[in-house]
Design a protein around this motif. Structure first.
Motif, mmCIF file in Angstrom:
data_model
loop_
_atom_site.group_PDB
_atom_site.id
_atom_site.type_symbol
_atom_site.label_atom_id
_atom_site.label_comp_id
_atom_site.label_asym_id
_atom_site.label_seq_id
_atom_site.Cartn_x
_atom_site.Cartn_y
_atom_site.Cartn_z
ATOM 1 N N ARG A 26 0.825 -1.211 0.000
ATOM 2 C CA ARG A 26 0.000 0.000 0.000
ATOM 3 C C ARG A 26 0.858 1.261 0.000
ATOM 4 N N ARG A 41 0.845 3.692 -3.265
ATOM 5 C CA ARG A 41 0.330 5.049 -3.155
ATOM 6 C C ARG A 41 1.379 6.074 -3.565
ATOM 7 N N SER A 48 -4.410 4.313 -3.196
ATOM 8 C CA SER A 48 -4.269 3.008 -2.552
ATOM 9 C C SER A 48 -4.628 1.915 -3.554
#
Length: 425
Positions: free
Chosen positions: A318, A322, A328
């Protein structure tokens, strides 16, 4: 998403009396790619007043002594030298021949002088490296080709590099991403100088969209796994191919170095010379790219995607996802499926979820590029490749490779990547 700065401190420098904003100097160097070099020549060098496009005066300047050789061995003869820059209110550096070489000092001096006298300085693609070498990007936001962004961020830590932007307008200094994004920035300049009608008329003549943003582009949100053509004939090509086929396994750069029968330091140096990127950065990008593809084409959970892409944990996936793609994994998948036509069509655009970034990441964005990258890795229990080279202990996020494991097999220390040596923010 292009950034149009409405108000930038210190950007409103008074233009020297002898300079005119409509006089555009294009600075060419030997070894520069011909496509990027031709963009400002075509935009600012052709009289299209019959189509409603205001005329610019173009000065093509040699940034160093002739001959200037470009793509395919062509030789160019620039009608002006560096002295002509003193008349220009807009100076464009369309590209630089090699990110590993320092630009000529005389050219850097000319750029600094032009900027001090109020000229607008523009760097297209790798031209950003020339602007950075001249100190014109210090403390500023900037962009360049995504493949070279990690190198720009590392070499010039005071530059706030964001490879997700088509172009960045910081008032009197502007930069663009790779290749075609140079057209977008040049159209933006025409729009800034003469309004939307003039820019739209020029776009029609060039047969290009009048105004794009990063969210309009598939490839801005779809990282490229390709490497420079030169690597095809190099012994490292086999190692790179193996890495791409085994991204689902947990291995690190030392594993790749061992497969290449090189020390870690030698492998890093050879890889950088061929690709312009550190092997850790490249490996990180490939893992995120693989995750992106699985999110688009499978129903695996985010946890499963993380495991199938060589990440130690979903948390690591994640964070890196990102930073590289601005969203995400779950949000990316949801937006992709919501916007993609059922019968198949162009890939959806995705806007970065900047407002949702955690406080720690937003704090990192205020630091220097190198500090931000180190902080990002530390936040995931990682250390930088440079720390490894210096003999510093690695975090326990790298599981030690078993001594008896053959190279490339068995449990390995996972590289839990980030595209560049600072978070992409």
């Amino acid at each position: 998403m292009s950034q149009d700065s409405a108000a930038v401190p210190d950007a409103a420098r008074k233009l020297a009396a002898r300079r005119r904003r409509e006089i555009v100097a294009v600075l060419l160097f030997s070894g520069g790619p011909i496509f990027e070099s031709s963009i400002p020549l075509s935009v600012f060098g052709i009289d299209r007043q019959d189509a409603g496009v205001p005329r610019y005066r173009l000065l093509v300047c040699a940034g160093e002594d002739a001959p200037l050789r470009t793509t395919g061995g062509l030789e160019l003869s620039a009608p002006y030298g560096l002295e002509a820059i003193s008349r220009a209110g807009t100076v464009v550096v369309p590209a630089w021949r090699s990110i590993t070489q320092a630009p000529p000092p005389a050219a850097l001096d000319a750029l600094r002088r032009a900027h001090e006298e109020g000229a607008r300085i523009v760097g297209l693609c790798t031209g950003a490296f020339v602007l950075a070498a001249a100190g014109l990007l210090d403390g500023r936001p900037a962009t360049t080709h995504w493949m070279y962004a990690p190198t720009l961020a590392k070499r010039y830590p005071s530059v706030h590099v964001d490879p997700r932007e088509l172009f960045v307008d910081d008032g009197d200094v502007l930069t663009s991403a790779g290749t075609a994004a140079g057209i977008d920035l040049c159209l933006h300049i025409v729009r800034t100088d003469h309004g939307a009608d003039a820019a739209n008329a020029l776009a029609r003549r060039l047969v290009v969209p009048p105004r794009r943003t990063a969210s309009d582009m598939g490839h801005q949100r779809y990282l490229d796994r390709s490497l420079p053509e030169e690597i095809g004939a190099d012994p490292l090509a086999e190692v790179v191919a193996w890495a791409l086929e085994h991204l689902h396994e947990q291995f690190d750069v030392e594993t790749l170095a061992a497969r290449a029968y090189m020390s870690r330091r030698t492998f890093d140096r050879r890889f950088r010379s061929l690709t312009g990127s550190a092997p850790l950065q490249w490996l990180i990008t490939q893992r995120v790219l693989q995750a992106q593809r699985l999110l688009e084409t499978s129903d695996y959970s985010v946890d499963e995607v993380a495991g199938r892409c060589g990440f130690r944990s979903p948390v690591a996936l994640r964070g890196h996802f990102r930073r590289q793609l601005g969203a995400s994994p779950a949000a990316y998948r949801a937006a992709y499926r919501a916007r993609r036509p059922q019968n198949g069509g162009p890939e959806p655009a995705l806007r970065p979820e900047r407002a949702e970034r955690p406080e720690r990441e937003r704090a990192m964005l205020g630091a220097g590029s190198g500090e931000r990258y180190a902080a990002a890795l530390a936040g995931h229990g990682l250390a930088t490749a440079e720390a490894a080279e210096a003999g510093k202990p690695q975090s326990d996020a790298y599981a030690s490779r078993l001594p008896e494991s053959p190279v490339g097999r068995g449990p390995g220390r996972p590289v839990l990547p980030g595209q560049r040596e600072r978070p992409v923010g």
